[in-house]
Scaffold this active site. Structure first.
Site, PDB file in Angstrom:
ATOM      1  N   ASP A  15       0.872  -1.170   0.000  1.00 25.26           N
ATOM      2  CA  ASP A  15       0.000   0.000   0.000  1.00 25.26           C
ATOM      3  C   ASP A  15       0.913   1.226   0.000  1.00 25.26           C
ATOM      4  OD1 ASP A  15      -2.421   1.561   0.360  1.00 25.26           O
ATOM      5  OD2 ASP A  15      -1.784   1.823   2.440  1.00 25.26           O
ATOM      6  N   ASP A  17      -0.266   5.134   0.803  1.00 24.26           N
ATOM      7  CA  ASP A  17      -0.559   6.133   1.836  1.00 24.26           C
ATOM      8  C   ASP A  17      -0.427   5.506   3.225  1.00 24.26           C
ATOM      9  OD1 ASP A  17      -1.316   8.539   0.360  1.00 24.26           O
ATOM     10  OD2 ASP A  17      -2.995   7.351  -0.381  1.00 24.26           O
TER      11      ASP A  17
END
Length: 277
Positions: A15, A17
């Site tokens: 991922d 963020d």
């Protein structure tokens, strides 16, 4: 074989963020970890629910922080959503964009026509995060959905991390439109749906992938749905206290303070982390 996670898996699906960066700043320790993975020749992919940037721009942002990244290593929920729309709609169909220009570009690239006004009679509404999304765009979406348009959201993340703390994410904006139209989207494409992770593994021929994320309800649940191991890092949304009484679908395989846990013993099985707390 080493007990380090880096030696157990052939693909690391990150991922972004809260894991690699927060806003425009690198998460502490992320860049050195990504460089070490590249030096070892490990497989790397980036899977993001954020629909405000296209893959080349995401790769450029990561590279600008000092970690090597190529556009073909990036898989976005905007890309996946555009593919879903292309499969459901006839070529040339009008799609109302509630989101950033990057989302509109993805929709255009699959042969659909991106519009910004409900007066253009779109047959579908696609909603993704964009910092410019406000009342005007939501109002157009409201008119189109109430007029019968298919409504697809790129993701349902309630918040996204920032240097100032959690901020409203696409899920919060979807909730605003849902309140206005009195129903939920017809489909939500991004994590925790497993498609992004499955695509990453398939495209790279991975046999032992692991998902690395900071959110229990998207990254970790998505990994569990895809049948993949996961590493939860505590650099983004999830805090240690959030790991008490976690339902099975949100339980990661491992927990670590940061990406350094890929290389050392700071990554522990979820069950052991719970006991230490």
């Amino acid at each position: 074989m080493s007990d380090a996670l880096v030696d157990r898996y052939d693909l690391f699906v990150f991922d972004l963020d809260g894991v690699v960066y927060v806003g425009s700043e690198a998460v502490p320790g992320a860049v050195p970890a990504l460089r070490r993975l590249r030096e070892r020749g490990a497989g790397v992919a980036y899977a993001t629910n954020n629909a405000s940037r296209r893959a080349p721009a995401v790769a450029e942002l990561i590279s600008g922080l000092g970690a090597p990244a190529d556009a073909d290593e990036v898989i976005t929920a905007a890309q996946a959503t555009a593919r879903v729309l292309a499969a459901r709609l006839e070529a040339g169909s009008r799609v109302l964009i509630v989101g950033a220009d990057a989302l509109a570009d993805e929709v255009t690239d699959v042969g659909l026509v991106a519009v910004r006004s409900a007066d253009e009679k779109p047959v579908a509404v696609v909603q993704g995060y964009g910092p410019e999304v406000g009342w005007k765009q939501l109002a157009e979406g409201c008119v189109a959905v109430l007029g019968g348009a298919l409504w697809i959201a790129t993701n349902g993340d309630r918040t996204l991390p920032s240097p100032r703390g959690p901020l409203p994410g696409n899920g919060a904006l979807v909730a605003a439109l849902a309140t206005a139209v009195g129903r939920q989207p017809d489909l939500v494409v991004g994590k925790p749906e497993p498609a992004l992770f499955e695509d990453a593994a398939r495209l790279r021929g991975a046999q032992r992938p692991i998902v690395v994320g900071d959110r229990l309800d998207t990254d970790i649940e998505g990994a569990n749905r895809a049948g993949m191991d996961s590493l939860l890092v505590l650099t983004g949304v999830t805090r240690p206290e959030d790991l008490r009484d976690v339902p099975p679908e949100h339980r990661p395989t491992f927990v670590a303070p940061d990406l350094g846990g890929l290389f050392d013993d700071s990554a522990v099985p979820f069950e052991e982390f719970g006991k230490s707390e």
